[in-house]
Write a protein that holds these residues in place. Structure first.
Motif, PDB file in Angstrom:
ATOM      1  N   SER A 359      38.018  29.300  60.510  1.00 15.88           N
ATOM      2  CA  SER A 359      37.930  30.536  61.298  1.00 15.88           C
ATOM      3  C   SER A 359      38.973  30.547  62.408  1.00 15.88           C
ATOM      4  O   SER A 359      39.616  31.573  62.665  1.00 15.88           O
ATOM      5  N   ASN A 360      39.170  29.393  63.048  1.00 15.74           N
ATOM      6  CA  ASN A 360      40.177  29.284  64.108  1.00 15.74           C
ATOM      7  C   ASN A 360      41.577  29.511  63.548  1.00 15.74           C
ATOM      8  O   ASN A 360      42.404  30.222  64.145  1.00 15.74           O
ATOM      9  N   ALA A 361      41.855  28.935  62.379  1.00 17.02           N
ATOM     10  CA  ALA A 361      43.168  29.104  61.762  1.00 17.02           C
ATOM     11  C   ALA A 361      43.403  30.561  61.365  1.00 17.02           C
ATOM     12  O   ALA A 361      44.501  31.113  61.560  1.00 17.02           O
ATOM     13  N   VAL A 362      42.383  31.190  60.830  1.00 16.19           N
ATOM     14  CA  VAL A 362      42.528  32.584  60.399  1.00 16.19           C
ATOM     15  C   VAL A 362      42.772  33.501  61.601  1.00 16.19           C
ATOM     16  O   VAL A 362      43.553  34.453  61.514  1.00 16.19           O
ATOM     17  N   ARG A 363      42.130  33.194  62.723  1.00 16.33           N
ATOM     18  CA  ARG A 363      42.398  34.000  63.934  1.00 16.33           C
ATOM     19  C   ARG A 363      43.866  33.928  64.335  1.00 16.33           C
ATOM     20  O   ARG A 363      44.442  34.902  64.825  1.00 16.33           O
ATOM     21  N   LYS A 364      44.481  32.766  64.113  1.00 12.33           N
ATOM     22  CA  LYS A 364      45.890  32.605  64.470  1.00 12.33           C
ATOM     23  C   LYS A 364      46.822  33.339  63.492  1.00 12.33           C
ATOM     24  O   LYS A 364      48.020  33.475  63.751  1.00 12.33           O
ATOM     25  N   LEU A 365      46.267  33.797  62.372  1.00 13.66           N
ATOM     26  CA  LEU A 365      47.052  34.567  61.407  1.00 13.66           C
ATOM     27  C   LEU A 365      47.102  36.053  61.740  1.00 13.66           C
ATOM     28  O   LEU A 365      47.709  36.832  61.006  1.00 13.66           O
ATOM     29  N   ARG A 366      46.461  36.448  62.831  1.00 15.04           N
ATOM     30  CA  ARG A 366      46.293  37.871  63.130  1.00 15.04           C
ATOM     31  C   ARG A 366      47.613  38.635  63.146  1.00 15.04           C
ATOM     32  O   ARG A 366      47.688  39.763  62.684  1.00 15.04           O
ATOM     33  N   ARG A 367      48.657  38.021  63.647  1.00 13.49           N
ATOM     34  CA  ARG A 367      49.936  38.740  63.766  1.00 13.49           C
ATOM     35  C   ARG A 367      50.540  39.066  62.403  1.00 13.49           C
ATOM     36  O   ARG A 367      51.412  39.923  62.291  1.00 13.49           O
ATOM     37  N   TRP A 368      50.065  38.348  61.349  1.00 14.56           N
ATOM     38  CA  TRP A 368      50.561  38.620  59.994  1.00 14.56           C
ATOM     39  C   TRP A 368      49.521  39.360  59.148  1.00 14.56           C
ATOM     40  O   TRP A 368      49.576  39.364  57.936  1.00 14.56           O
ATOM     41  N   ARG A 369      48.580  39.990  59.818  1.00 13.38           N
ATOM     42  CA  ARG A 369      47.451  40.609  59.111  1.00 13.38           C
ATOM     43  C   ARG A 369      47.903  41.645  58.082  1.00 13.38           C
ATOM     44  O   ARG A 369      47.234  41.884  57.077  1.00 13.38           O
ATOM     45  N   SER A 370      49.047  42.270  58.306  1.00  8.83           N
ATOM     46  CA  SER A 370      49.517  43.303  57.381  1.00  8.83           C
ATOM     47  C   SER A 370      50.033  42.718  56.065  1.00  8.83           C
ATOM     48  O   SER A 370      50.205  43.452  55.083  1.00  8.83           O
ATOM     49  N   GLU A 371      50.278  41.410  56.057  1.00 14.20           N
ATOM     50  CA  GLU A 371      50.734  40.759  54.828  1.00 14.20           C
ATOM     51  C   GLU A 371      49.572  40.699  53.827  1.00 14.20           C
ATOM     52  O   GLU A 371      48.466  40.262  54.171  1.00 14.20           O
ATOM     53  N   PRO A 372      49.778  41.130  52.575  1.00 15.54           N
ATOM     54  CA  PRO A 372      48.680  41.122  51.597  1.00 15.54           C
ATOM     55  C   PRO A 372      48.040  39.755  51.412  1.00 15.54           C
ATOM     56  O   PRO A 372      46.817  39.641  51.286  1.00 15.54           O
ATOM     57  N   ALA A 373      48.853  38.686  51.414  1.00 18.09           N
ATOM     58  CA  ALA A 373      48.313  37.343  51.212  1.00 18.09           C
ATOM     59  C   ALA A 373      47.394  36.934  52.368  1.00 18.09           C
ATOM     60  O   ALA A 373      46.363  36.281  52.163  1.00 18.09           O
ATOM     61  N   VAL A 374      47.772  37.333  53.573  1.00 18.96           N
ATOM     62  CA  VAL A 374      46.962  37.024  54.747  1.00 18.96           C
ATOM     63  C   VAL A 374      45.678  37.848  54.736  1.00 18.96           C
ATOM     64  O   VAL A 374      44.587  37.346  55.037  1.00 18.96           O
ATOM     65  N   GLN A 375      45.796  39.115  54.362  1.00 16.84           N
ATOM     66  CA  GLN A 375      44.613  39.977  54.285  1.00 16.84           C
ATOM     67  C   GLN A 375      43.597  39.420  53.282  1.00 16.84           C
ATOM     68  O   GLN A 375      42.382  39.490  53.490  1.00 16.84           O
ATOM     69  N   ASP A 376      44.109  38.827  52.228  1.00 15.19           N
ATOM     70  CA  ASP A 376      43.225  38.246  51.218  1.00 15.19           C
ATOM     71  C   ASP A 376      42.411  37.085  51.812  1.00 15.19           C
ATOM     72  O   ASP A 376      41.221  36.931  51.519  1.00 15.19           O
ATOM     73  N   VAL A 377      43.054  36.267  52.659  1.00 17.94           N
ATOM     74  CA  VAL A 377      42.338  35.180  53.325  1.00 17.94           C
ATOM     75  C   VAL A 377      41.249  35.748  54.235  1.00 17.94           C
ATOM     76  O   VAL A 377      40.100  35.273  54.246  1.00 17.94           O
ATOM     77  N   TYR A 378      41.593  36.792  55.012  1.00 16.59           N
ATOM     78  CA  TYR A 378      40.607  37.444  55.878  1.00 16.59           C
ATOM     79  C   TYR A 378      39.415  37.940  55.072  1.00 16.59           C
ATOM     80  O   TYR A 378      38.257  37.730  55.450  1.00 16.59           O
ATOM     81  N   ASP A 379      39.692  38.598  53.956  1.00 20.01           N
ATOM     82  CA  ASP A 379      38.616  39.168  53.137  1.00 20.01           C
ATOM     83  C   ASP A 379      37.711  38.081  52.579  1.00 20.01           C
ATOM     84  O   ASP A 379      36.479  38.220  52.565  1.00 20.01           O
ATOM     85  N   ARG A 380      38.309  36.989  52.110  1.00 19.90           N
ATOM     86  CA  ARG A 380      37.504  35.907  51.523  1.00 19.90           C
ATOM     87  C   ARG A 380      36.641  35.227  52.592  1.00 19.90           C
ATOM     88  O   ARG A 380      35.476  34.895  52.338  1.00 19.90           O
ATOM     89  N   LEU A 381      37.217  35.020  53.790  1.00 22.64           N
ATOM     90  CA  LEU A 381      36.445  34.384  54.858  1.00 22.64           C
ATOM     91  C   LEU A 381      35.308  35.297  55.310  1.00 22.64           C
ATOM     92  O   LEU A 381      34.175  34.848  55.512  1.00 22.64           O
ATOM     93  N   PHE A 382      35.569  36.586  55.402  1.00 22.96           N
ATOM     94  CA  PHE A 382      34.525  37.545  55.809  1.00 22.96           C
ATOM     95  C   PHE A 382      33.389  37.553  54.788  1.00 22.96           C
ATOM     96  O   PHE A 382      32.208  37.533  55.137  1.00 22.96           O
ATOM     97  N   SER A 383      33.753  37.559  53.510  1.00 20.22           N
ATOM     98  CA  SER A 383      32.732  37.539  52.456  1.00 20.22           C
ATOM     99  C   SER A 383      31.898  36.276  52.508  1.00 20.22           C
ATOM    100  O   SER A 383      30.675  36.302  52.331  1.00 20.22           O
ATOM    101  N   LEU A 384      32.553  35.157  52.790  1.00 19.19           N
ATOM    102  CA  LEU A 384      31.843  33.885  52.879  1.00 19.19           C
ATOM    103  C   LEU A 384      30.853  33.901  54.038  1.00 19.19           C
ATOM    104  O   LEU A 384      29.692  33.482  53.904  1.00 19.19           O
ATOM    105  N   MET A 385      31.283  34.386  55.203  1.00 20.02           N
ATOM    106  CA  MET A 385      30.435  34.369  56.395  1.00 20.02           C
ATOM    107  C   MET A 385      29.285  35.352  56.278  1.00 20.02           C
ATOM    108  O   MET A 385      28.160  35.073  56.733  1.00 20.02           O
ATOM    109  N   THR A 386      29.497  36.489  55.665  1.00 21.18           N
ATOM    110  CA  THR A 386      28.421  37.468  55.522  1.00 21.18           C
ATOM    111  C   THR A 386      27.418  37.069  54.446  1.00 21.18           C
ATOM    112  O   THR A 386      26.295  37.551  54.423  1.00 21.18           O
ATOM    113  N   ALA A 387      27.836  36.160  53.555  1.00 24.32           N
ATOM    114  CA  ALA A 387      26.940  35.718  52.484  1.00 24.32           C
ATOM    115  C   ALA A 387      26.009  34.613  52.953  1.00 24.32           C
ATOM    116  O   ALA A 387      25.074  34.247  52.259  1.00 24.32           O
ATOM    117  N   GLN A 388      26.260  34.024  54.152  1.00 23.86           N
ATOM    118  CA  GLN A 388      25.448  32.890  54.618  1.00 23.86           C
ATOM    119  C   GLN A 388      24.073  33.352  55.041  1.00 23.86           C
ATOM    120  O   GLN A 388      23.884  34.402  55.590  1.00 23.86           O
TER     121      GLN A 388
END
Length: 388
Positions: A359-388
């Motif tokens: 989660s800490n690493a993904v927060r540091k990716l914020r400046r590249w959020r528009s990159e599709p590959a980065v957005q994919d990481v955000y989406d997967r982490l969000f899905s993981l956290m909401t599934a807990q």
């Protein structure tokens, strides 16, 4: 067809030994040990004495381990403990051995399974141990207190992980309970382990490296003559505390001390089941991340990640830190790849520490959020956290 001795095999694994390693300790063949576990043969009295020492159990406990199990063996365990709970004054060594094995089995599964899946069974076992200890005769009460120390340490870690490392108060309560039980029976290994777990609260939960350093140094002092494994682990976490404080020389001195301790580890160490060959690189890589030497951290963590093949909570932490090391070097593609690997692992075990690191690493990716590959990481982490 003979019934397998599943409890004997579980105890061996809980001691951190393969069949080959245990056979070598006993100066016998692996095939002989295999026949014992399959229930085909029974070790001779002299072999049983050696086996009990290697597995760190009493003769009575070994006799219980050598009893064959039919089916999955859970019925006999449940019945024995249930009877003791109804007649606590009649608690015997076999009941204590069953509870010890139950806690050992839960502890063995900690690094591979979601903490929430182990919480209820561990809490129940700790409650049963505490209840029976009130009525047991003195010698058995001491044995139960030793098991209590292990169970309380495990429960503290499970509670902390399940709260996503937010519930420091409850976790600390269990770690302190474990420490008290260990001191009552003069068990420096169990006490040191509880202190080490308390240091994690300070280092990773409260972000207090000064308190974390105090606890790790205390743990190392307690275990200095009792366990090279725990002493080395405490020194590794002391190194990380120094790194958090920006103290490079002291950090590297603590790393060197840990390496020396690990170099003396044998399979007879009372905490041998806590040792892993990748531990040094895992913590050394984290140290150099805190010290800002990202290239060195990346190389060390890359070695650790390559060596770790099982999807454990520790692997998720390493992959998350590796992602951070790549990110600090502006290697976005490698950072994203490591974080995807970490999320793959987290999907199997929901590791509290790994989730925090990722989660800490993904927060540091914020400046590249528009990159599709980065957005994919955000989406997967969000899905993981909401599934807990």
């Amino acid at each position: 067809m003979p019934a397998k001795r599943e409890r004997l095999a579980r105890r061996r694994r809980a001691a951190g030994l393969t069949q080959e390693q245990l056979a070598e300790l006993l100066n016998t063949d692996r095939s002989t040990l295999q026949r014992w576990e399959l229930g085909n043969t029974t070790p001779l009295p002299e072999q049983q004495r050696k086996l009990a020492r290697a597995l760190n159990v009493t003769a009575a406990e070994l006799a219980d381990l050598l009893e064959p199990e039919h089916g999955n063996g859970s019925g006999s365990t449940t019945e024995r403990v249930a009877y003791a709970l109804q007649h606590p004054g009649g608690t015997d060594m076999a009941t204590v051995a069953q509870l010890r094995q139950q806690v050992s089995d839960l502890d063995e599964r900690y690094d591979r399974l979601p903490s929430t899946s182990l919480l209820a069974d561990t809490a129940q076992a700790l409650g049963q141990i505490g209840f029976l200890a009130k009525y047991a005769r003195p010698s058995l009460r001491r044995d139960l207190q030793r098991v209590e120390a292990t169970a309380a340490t495990l429960l503290g870690q499970l509670v902390w992980d399940a709260s996503q490392r937010r519930d420091h108060r409850t976790a600390r309560h269990y770690f302190e309970q474990a420490g008290r039980a260990a001191r009552q029976v003069n068990d420096p290994v169990a006490e040191g382990h509880a202190l080490l777990r308390r240091s994690y609260l300070a280092l990773y939960g409260e972000h207090d490296p000064v308190e974390g350093l105090r606890l790790t140094e205390h743990a190392a002092a307690v275990t200095n003559t009792a366990s090279d494994v725990l002493t080395g682990l405490a020194q590794l976490h002391s190194a990380e505390a120094h790194a958090m404080l920006g103290e490079t020389r002291r950090c590297e001195a603590a790393l060197a001390a840990a390496e020396t301790s690990f170099g003396k580890v044998t399979s007879a160490d009372a905490a041998a089941n806590l040792f892993s060959p990748t531990q040094f690189d895992r913590l050394a890589g984290s140290c150099y991340l805190f010290l800002g030497n990202h290239g060195r951290a990346q190389r060390i963590l890359d070695d650790a990640a390559t060596a770790m093949t099982a999807p454990t909570k520790s692997q998720a932490v390493v992959l998350g830190n590796l992602g951070l090391a790549y990110l600090h070097q502006r290697d976005l593609d490698s950072a994203v790849a490591s974080l995807h690997d970490a999320i793959d692992v987290l999907k199997t075990n929901r590791g509290g520490g790994g989730l925090n690191v990722v989660s800490n690493a993904v927060r540091k990716l914020r400046r590249w959020r528009s990159e599709p590959a980065v957005q994919d990481v955000y989406d997967r982490l969000f899905s993981l956290m909401t599934a807990q």
